[in-house]
Motif scaffolding. Structure first.
Motif, PDB file in Angstrom:
ATOM      1  N   LEU A 138      35.300  30.274  34.039  1.00 50.86           N
ATOM      2  CA  LEU A 138      35.316  30.172  35.505  1.00 50.86           C
ATOM      3  C   LEU A 138      34.678  31.392  36.132  1.00 50.86           C
ATOM      4  O   LEU A 138      33.845  31.274  37.046  1.00 50.86           O
ATOM      5  CB  LEU A 138      36.763  30.011  35.990  1.00 50.86           C
ATOM      6  CG  LEU A 138      36.998  30.130  37.505  1.00 50.86           C
ATOM      7  CD1 LEU A 138      36.281  29.019  38.255  1.00 50.86           C
ATOM      8  CD2 LEU A 138      38.495  30.113  37.813  1.00 50.86           C
ATOM      9  N   PHE A 139      35.047  32.584  35.644  1.00 47.36           N
ATOM     10  CA  PHE A 139      34.519  33.809  36.240  1.00 47.36           C
ATOM     11  C   PHE A 139      33.083  34.085  35.805  1.00 47.36           C
ATOM     12  O   PHE A 139      32.306  34.684  36.543  1.00 47.36           O
ATOM     13  CB  PHE A 139      35.432  34.982  35.911  1.00 47.36           C
ATOM     14  CG  PHE A 139      36.829  34.809  36.426  1.00 47.36           C
ATOM     15  CD1 PHE A 139      37.061  34.639  37.782  1.00 47.36           C
ATOM     16  CD2 PHE A 139      37.908  34.764  35.572  1.00 47.36           C
ATOM     17  CE1 PHE A 139      38.342  34.454  38.275  1.00 47.36           C
ATOM     18  CE2 PHE A 139      39.193  34.568  36.051  1.00 47.36           C
ATOM     19  CZ  PHE A 139      39.408  34.415  37.408  1.00 47.36           C
ATOM     20  N   TYR A 145      32.149  34.754  43.676  1.00 45.07           N
ATOM     21  CA  TYR A 145      32.816  34.146  44.822  1.00 45.07           C
ATOM     22  C   TYR A 145      34.334  34.332  44.699  1.00 45.07           C
ATOM     23  O   TYR A 145      35.091  33.384  44.446  1.00 45.07           O
ATOM     24  CB  TYR A 145      32.474  32.660  44.908  1.00 45.07           C
ATOM     25  CG  TYR A 145      30.996  32.372  44.910  1.00 45.07           C
ATOM     26  CD1 TYR A 145      30.152  32.961  45.859  1.00 45.07           C
ATOM     27  CD2 TYR A 145      30.425  31.532  43.960  1.00 45.07           C
ATOM     28  CE1 TYR A 145      28.788  32.704  45.865  1.00 45.07           C
ATOM     29  CE2 TYR A 145      29.064  31.268  43.965  1.00 45.07           C
ATOM     30  CZ  TYR A 145      28.244  31.857  44.906  1.00 45.07           C
ATOM     31  OH  TYR A 145      26.897  31.610  44.910  1.00 45.07           O
ATOM     32  N   ILE A 146      34.775  35.560  44.863  1.00 46.83           N
ATOM     33  CA  ILE A 146      36.190  35.884  44.715  1.00 46.83           C
ATOM     34  C   ILE A 146      36.633  36.716  45.913  1.00 46.83           C
ATOM     35  O   ILE A 146      35.890  37.575  46.396  1.00 46.83           O
ATOM     36  CB  ILE A 146      36.453  36.656  43.405  1.00 46.83           C
ATOM     37  CG1 ILE A 146      36.194  35.740  42.205  1.00 46.83           C
ATOM     38  CG2 ILE A 146      37.882  37.182  43.343  1.00 46.83           C
ATOM     39  CD1 ILE A 146      36.443  36.392  40.870  1.00 46.83           C
ATOM     40  N   ARG A 147      37.856  36.448  46.391  1.00 47.78           N
ATOM     41  CA  ARG A 147      38.417  37.215  47.494  1.00 47.78           C
ATOM     42  C   ARG A 147      39.674  37.937  47.036  1.00 47.78           C
ATOM     43  O   ARG A 147      40.472  37.392  46.267  1.00 47.78           O
ATOM     44  CB  ARG A 147      38.754  36.307  48.683  1.00 47.78           C
ATOM     45  CG  ARG A 147      37.542  35.800  49.441  1.00 47.78           C
ATOM     46  CD  ARG A 147      37.936  35.327  50.837  1.00 47.78           C
ATOM     47  NE  ARG A 147      38.887  34.238  50.780  1.00 47.78           N
ATOM     48  CZ  ARG A 147      38.624  32.995  51.206  1.00 47.78           C
ATOM     49  NH1 ARG A 147      37.445  32.711  51.699  1.00 47.78           N
ATOM     50  NH2 ARG A 147      39.546  32.053  51.136  1.00 47.78           N
ATOM     51  N   ALA A 350      35.871  30.897  43.848  1.00 45.47           N
ATOM     52  CA  ALA A 350      36.346  30.705  42.480  1.00 45.47           C
ATOM     53  C   ALA A 350      37.796  31.142  42.356  1.00 45.47           C
ATOM     54  O   ALA A 350      38.556  30.586  41.564  1.00 45.47           O
ATOM     55  CB  ALA A 350      35.466  31.477  41.499  1.00 45.47           C
ATOM     56  N   ALA A 351      38.162  32.156  43.139  1.00 43.10           N
ATOM     57  CA  ALA A 351      39.538  32.649  43.078  1.00 43.10           C
ATOM     58  C   ALA A 351      39.872  33.415  44.341  1.00 43.10           C
ATOM     59  O   ALA A 351      39.016  34.060  44.945  1.00 43.10           O
ATOM     60  CB  ALA A 351      39.736  33.536  41.853  1.00 43.10           C
ATOM     61  N   THR A 488      29.182  39.410  33.297  1.00 43.77           N
ATOM     62  CA  THR A 488      29.740  38.642  32.206  1.00 43.77           C
ATOM     63  C   THR A 488      30.889  39.409  31.628  1.00 43.77           C
ATOM     64  O   THR A 488      30.777  40.597  31.355  1.00 43.77           O
ATOM     65  CB  THR A 488      28.671  38.399  31.134  1.00 43.77           C
ATOM     66  OG1 THR A 488      27.599  37.668  31.728  1.00 43.77           O
ATOM     67  CG2 THR A 488      29.243  37.586  29.978  1.00 43.77           C
ATOM     68  N   LEU A 489      32.012  38.756  31.402  1.00 44.86           N
ATOM     69  CA  LEU A 489      33.250  39.464  31.068  1.00 44.86           C
ATOM     70  C   LEU A 489      33.321  39.682  29.563  1.00 44.86           C
ATOM     71  O   LEU A 489      33.627  38.746  28.813  1.00 44.86           O
ATOM     72  CB  LEU A 489      34.448  38.656  31.554  1.00 44.86           C
ATOM     73  CG  LEU A 489      34.410  38.315  33.042  1.00 44.86           C
ATOM     74  CD1 LEU A 489      35.601  37.479  33.426  1.00 44.86           C
ATOM     75  CD2 LEU A 489      34.355  39.582  33.853  1.00 44.86           C
TER      76      LEU A 489
END
Length: 497
Positions: A138-139, A145-147, A350-351, A488-489
């Motif tokens: 997902l990430f 797109y994360i808040r 996304a989150a 990339t994680l």
């Protein structure tokens, strides 16, 4: 040599403390460390990403997660109570017992009061790592797109910062502060993000007149809690402390003093570096701590859970916010493996990670109808509720969390309808919990939204709170701008230290 390593490292990783004084550390109510109450084992990569429903493969496309701040230093009021009880016990005890009291100097000072400590930072860093591993794809796809939303407290802002560091394998003050984060080696992509300070969403109970007047500041409302302090089992704890310290009969030892000693046992473990065998814990037995834990549960149940119908209504702005994010992320025709900026501008994230307090998490649980025992907590039924659903040490430790994860289900080869279908799962402290009204762990989103429609549709917070002001929180919304690094994680192995 090998035996020493196993004995020392295993308790530190899984919550024990090798001092032989306390056998169970998951009994300190909201002062419980997360690792004392829950597993912090490293999850499998993408273990939460996929779900199968009616022969459709479903993939996580959004998560909305509320997190309590991590372990902190005692509050101003607790610092005063600690100093007061220490001085009185030092002067009042028998000269032949507890010599540690005579030389102990409190490490708890007002400048540090209520701020996040090293343990709290580590709790959130590791939570960020585990979240990234469970939902890595997902990430990787849509991590830009994360808040991040926080209350206007140092401990929540610092928790957000540490969580971000674990999520993106970054170091530094990524979300607030003066130090910029360096991107992971070999990663050049960067994107702006914000830490939003919004007490209307996170601390919805602040400035709610009805809540403050009828519950929070109403001593009569807590009479059942006060009644518990007069039960025989509670008074026996006071007698035991007196006997251990050799206190004279005229020495005043209040219920507040007893709870302060109970919390000091925990404070010394998560604030001292390194933690040492806390002599404060010797003043209480394991059974004493269970009795005091129930007292804290009773108070928290009254304050934030099911003691009054208001506690199941006042969190409706938070529920509406979280469910609104789920709906904004839902589109039957989107390709979630390639979300565009235009789609993000239409509301997709996304989150959303929200950082709050024990009250925030507890009242969200109550509004969602979670952990409601068939029998109310009373001063007289601790033994009958030994296996109660509401246990604050388990549900509301430092870094407690509750998340909704939205899954988009693609059409299968034999499915004539190509539109995405949507499921939602709820996680409490990283474990799947079935949503009320649903007959499976993965619930159709429409079913879940219908379950809570009355809450979101009747969320007139001014009417609920009897508040004439437009601003119920007393604080404005602040945006703290910064630059963050989306990558990339590639996470390192989870450490238990």
């Amino acid at each position: 040599m090998w035996k020493i390593i196993v004995v020392v490292l295993f308790p530190l990783c899984y919550g024990g403390v090798p001092n032989g004084i306390v056998s169970d550390w998951a009994v300190f109510s909201t002062k419980t460390l997360y690792r004392w109450a829950h597993s912090v084992a490293q999850p499998s990569e993408n273990s939460g990403f996929n779900e199968v429903y009616n022969d459709r493969l479903c993939e996580a496309v959004h998560m909305s997660m509320l997190l309590r701040h991590g372990a902190r230093y005692p509050s101003d009021g607790s610092v005063e109570e600690i100093n007061d009880i220490h001085e009185r016990l030092k002067d009042g005890k028998s000269i032949n017992v507890f010599p540690e009291l005579e030389t102990w100097t409190s490490p708890y000072t007002e400048p540090l009061a209520s701020t996040l400590n090293a343990e709290g930072k580590e709790e959130h860093r590791l939570l960020g790592q585990r979240t990234a591993l469970r939902f890595r794809r997902l990430f990787q796809r849509n991590g830009q797109y994360i808040r991040f939303i926080s209350s206007d407290k140092q401990r929540t802002r610092a928790s957000a910062n540490s969580f971000y560091g674990g999520l993106y394998n970054a170091t530094g003050d990524c979300l607030y502060g003066n130090q910029r984060c360096a991107p992971p080696t070999g990663i050049a992509n960067i994107a702006p993000t914000n830490l939003t300070i919004d007490d209307k969403i996170i601390r919805f109970y602040d400035g709610c007149d009805k809540y403050e007047n009828d519950i929070e500041d109403n001593d009569d409302y807590f009479k059942e809690f006060k009644k518990y302090e007069k039960t025989e089992e509670f008074l026996n704890i006071t007698k035991s402390i007196r006997a251990k310290l050799g206190l004279p009969s005229g020495f005043a030892l209040s219920s507040t003093d007893v709870y302060t000693l109970y919390e000091l046992c925990a404070y010394d473990q998560y604030t001292l570096e390194p933690p040492s065998p806390p002599f404060w814990c010797r003043l209480l037995s394991n059974g004493d701590r269970e009795i005091l834990e129930y007292g804290q549960d009773l108070e928290k149940w009254l304050e934030s859970m099911y003691g009054d119908p208001l506690t199941s209504r006042v969190a409706c702005p938070l529920v509406r916010h979280m469910l609104g994010n789920l709906k904004a992320a839902m589109n039957t025709s989107w390709d979630y493996s390639n979300i565009t900026q235009e789609q993000a501008n239409r509301g997709y994230t996304a989150a959303n990670f929200l950082f709050g307090h024990s009250e925030t998490v507890a009242q969200l649980m109550a509004t969602l109808g979670l952990y409601k025992d068939n029998t109310p907590l009373l001063a007289t039924n601790r033994e009958a509720l030994r296996d109660r659903k509401f246990k604050s040490s388990k549900l509301l430790p430092f870094s407690a969390n509750l998340a909704f994860v939205l899954y988009a289900c693609k059409a299968g080869p034999n499915d004539d309808n190509p539109d995405n279908k949507f499921l939602v799962k709820m996680f409490v402290n990283e474990e799947v919990v079935r949503i009320p009204g649903c007959n499976a762990d993965a619930c159709p989103l429409d079913t879940m939204l219908q379950q809570y429609a009355n809450i979101t549709n009747s969320c007139d917070i001014e009417k609920i709170c009897d508040d004439d002001d437009d601003d119920i929180s007393g604080t404005s919304v602040i945006i703290i701008n910064t630059t963050v690094f989306i990558a990339t994680l590639l996470l390192s192995a989870l450490s238990c230290s």
